[in-house]
Design a protein around this motif. Sequence first.
Motif, PDB file in Angstrom:
ATOM      1  N   THR A  54      50.441 106.684  -7.664  1.00  0.00           N
ATOM      2  CA  THR A  54      51.689 106.652  -8.437  1.00  0.00           C
ATOM      3  C   THR A  54      51.880 105.298  -9.097  1.00  0.00           C
ATOM      4  O   THR A  54      52.239 105.212 -10.282  1.00  0.00           O
ATOM      5  N   GLU A  79      52.105 104.383 -13.188  1.00  0.00           N
ATOM      6  CA  GLU A  79      53.273 103.716 -13.756  1.00  0.00           C
ATOM      7  C   GLU A  79      52.969 102.308 -14.247  1.00  0.00           C
ATOM      8  O   GLU A  79      53.862 101.606 -14.730  1.00  0.00           O
ATOM      9  N   THR A 116      59.114 104.000   0.633  1.00  0.00           N
ATOM     10  CA  THR A 116      59.048 105.222  -0.181  1.00  0.00           C
ATOM     11  C   THR A 116      59.388 104.953  -1.649  1.00  0.00           C
ATOM     12  O   THR A 116      59.571 105.896  -2.405  1.00  0.00           O
ATOM     13  N   LEU A 176      57.516 106.955  -4.047  1.00  0.00           N
ATOM     14  CA  LEU A 176      57.312 108.372  -3.733  1.00  0.00           C
ATOM     15  C   LEU A 176      58.623 109.123  -3.514  1.00  0.00           C
ATOM     16  O   LEU A 176      58.675 110.091  -2.762  1.00  0.00           O
ATOM     17  N   LYS A 177      59.681 108.715  -4.183  1.00  0.00           N
ATOM     18  CA  LYS A 177      60.984 109.367  -3.998  1.00  0.00           C
ATOM     19  C   LYS A 177      60.936 110.883  -4.243  1.00  0.00           C
ATOM     20  O   LYS A 177      61.596 111.645  -3.534  1.00  0.00           O
ATOM     21  N   PRO A 178      60.160 111.378  -5.247  1.00  0.00           N
ATOM     22  CA  PRO A 178      60.127 112.836  -5.454  1.00  0.00           C
ATOM     23  C   PRO A 178      59.553 113.620  -4.270  1.00  0.00           C
ATOM     24  O   PRO A 178      59.747 114.835  -4.189  1.00  0.00           O
ATOM     25  N   LEU A 179      58.846 112.932  -3.369  1.00  0.00           N
ATOM     26  CA  LEU A 179      58.242 113.629  -2.237  1.00  0.00           C
ATOM     27  C   LEU A 179      59.144 113.656  -1.004  1.00  0.00           C
ATOM     28  O   LEU A 179      58.774 114.233   0.020  1.00  0.00           O
ATOM     29  N   ALA A 221      64.003 117.707   0.272  1.00  0.00           N
ATOM     30  CA  ALA A 221      65.338 118.069  -0.192  1.00  0.00           C
ATOM     31  C   ALA A 221      66.076 118.800   0.927  1.00  0.00           C
ATOM     32  O   ALA A 221      65.485 119.236   1.917  1.00  0.00           O
ATOM     33  N   LYS A 239      53.214 117.750  -1.492  1.00  0.00           N
ATOM     34  CA  LYS A 239      54.290 118.703  -1.190  1.00  0.00           C
ATOM     35  C   LYS A 239      54.018 120.108  -1.719  1.00  0.00           C
ATOM     36  O   LYS A 239      54.233 121.093  -1.001  1.00  0.00           O
ATOM     37  N   ASP A 240      53.551 120.231  -2.953  1.00  0.00           N
ATOM     38  CA  ASP A 240      53.328 121.569  -3.518  1.00  0.00           C
ATOM     39  C   ASP A 240      52.303 122.354  -2.718  1.00  0.00           C
ATOM     40  O   ASP A 240      52.501 123.535  -2.397  1.00  0.00           O
TER      41      ASP A 240
END
Length: 279
Positions: A24, A28, A130, A133-136, A139, A254-255
Amino acid sequence: MQPVSQRYGMIAGNGRFPLLALETARREGHDVVVIAIENEASPELAPLATAFHWVNIGQLGKLIDILKHERVSEVMMTGQVKHVSLFSGVTPDWRLVKLLASLKEKNTAALIGGVQKVLREEGIELVDSTRLLKPLLAAEGVLTRRKPTKEEEADIRYGRRLASILATADIGQSVAISEKACVAAEAMEGTDAMLRRAASLTSGKSLCLVKASRGRAHLLFDVPVAGVATVDTMIETHTTALAVDAGRTLLLDKDEMLRRANDAKIAIVGYPPLEPPPA
């Protein structure tokens, strides 16, 4: 809007966490100096790093020297270091000996807190592990096609109380529950080994895995992690549901993790932490 390029230090342990964070950062446009823990981190990190160094887990002084030489003022801790490694032949340098002598307790929180203080005195800040990796982060709500059954929900409610106590006491992060009984609690062996131990005690009965985070205001270290390997172990041990703290648990890959869980009809749910982090 393109993120502003930064220079980070990354202390890398084992698992997928360091690699995903490094990938990541590279996407970026950030520079990342990787300090890899010997016998823990993967050599696959080296080609992606701006600079790459190996250190022994006992070499706190060398770690500081590398960060200062590389002009790093912010460093994050990624991946795990097997807790048993801290008790198996580690020879601490003088910086670590001095730190250990100053600690009232030798648990993870006290040790990392001590390291954080030493780094800060050297002008180096330990930052949110993190950050990249916040999207991981998990939720809140049911994350899989199947939601827990009433029986699984009862096990999860019971297990969340126990896991929260375990995590707050800095013993482990996970418990295995079956029929509202705690079959096994995680300590130094890790989640996978704990699940296998639990499965050996239940004669084929299904288990629920509950993971909890410590009730604190930061995610500097010891962030609960689950991933594809977790699901594979759950399938192996007839563990049918996973409960995690939403916003405080990383779901690596995650996916793919959720795809495998759906294929195996495993329920995964993110819950609000039982005790909100202090302000």
